[in-house]
Design an enzyme around this catalytic site. Structure first.
Site, PDB file in Angstrom:
ATOM      1  CB  ALA A  43      -0.740   0.193   1.336  1.00  0.00           C
ATOM      2  N   GLY A  48       6.740   1.032   5.483  1.00  0.00           N
ATOM      3  CA  GLY A  48       7.630   0.134   4.603  1.00  0.00           C
ATOM      4  C   GLY A  48       7.447   0.290   2.978  1.00  0.00           C
ATOM      5  CB  CYS A  49       4.905   0.642   0.703  1.00  0.00           C
ATOM      6  SG  CYS A  49       3.910  -0.834   0.940  1.00  0.00           S
ATOM      7  CB  THR A  50       7.171   5.505   2.558  1.00  0.00           C
ATOM      8  OG1 THR A  50       5.520   5.689   2.182  1.00  0.00           O
ATOM      9  CG2 THR A  50       7.681   6.842   2.122  1.00  0.00           C
ATOM     10  CB  ALA A  53       8.612   3.858  -3.278  1.00  0.00           C
TER      11      ALA A  53
END
Length: 159
Positions: A43, A48-50, A53
């Site tokens: 998401a 974590g995804c930030t 990315a």
């Protein structure tokens, strides 16, 4: 719900066409003849995804100089992806797979362990594709932190 079938090195890459953060249609076929890193993340705008990315963002020039293009895929809608891309200054396409068709084709959706509980969701996964559309390196259950460094090492890109 059982985990989808996992892809292996040498497998043909499942084709896809998805909307990017701006609503434009992006096909894997658009990258024919190019090495591609496709990564699936749960998401946009989560910690974590930030981190993952931004790690790709910070390494994009060295990946591109080695001949790789990067595509990020999540179940987020295009508006969410556009906002995430702008907020983080991301320099590669983010693709929306809201119905999870592509996630499932790559084995990036299914049962996983989250804080000791079994849940169904996106399995953080990365696939390195060669110029012929074959999977060179399938990676499942990757960690967001240090992921790109590990990937660079596995690809022999560390000098």
């Amino acid at each position: 719900m059982p985990t989808s079938t996992r892809l292996e090195a040498g497998d043909a890459t499942p084709a896809f066409t998805l909307a990017d953060q701006d609503g434009a249609q992006v096909s894997l076929a658009d990258y024919a003849g190019t090495k591609v890193i496709v990564y699936f993340y749960p998401a946009a705008s989560t910690p974590g995804c930030t981190k993952e990315a931004c790690d790709f963002r910070d390494n994009i020039n060295s990946l591109k100089s080695a001949g790789y293009q990067v595509l990020g895929i999540s179940k987020d809608g295009t508006d969410t992806l556009k906002r995430f891309r702008k907020e983080q200054g991301l320099n590669f396409p983010l693709l929306s797979d809201a119905d999870l068709t592509v996630h499932k084709a790559y084995g990036a959706y299914g049962e996983k362990s989250l804080y000791g509980k079994t849940v169904t969701g996106t399995i953080r996964s990365t696939f390195v594709l060669d110029e012929t559309g074959r999977i060179v390196l399938p990676l499942y259950n990757v960690r967001a932190t240090g992921h790109v460094a590990m990937l660079r090492k596995r690809l022999g890109l560390d000098a």
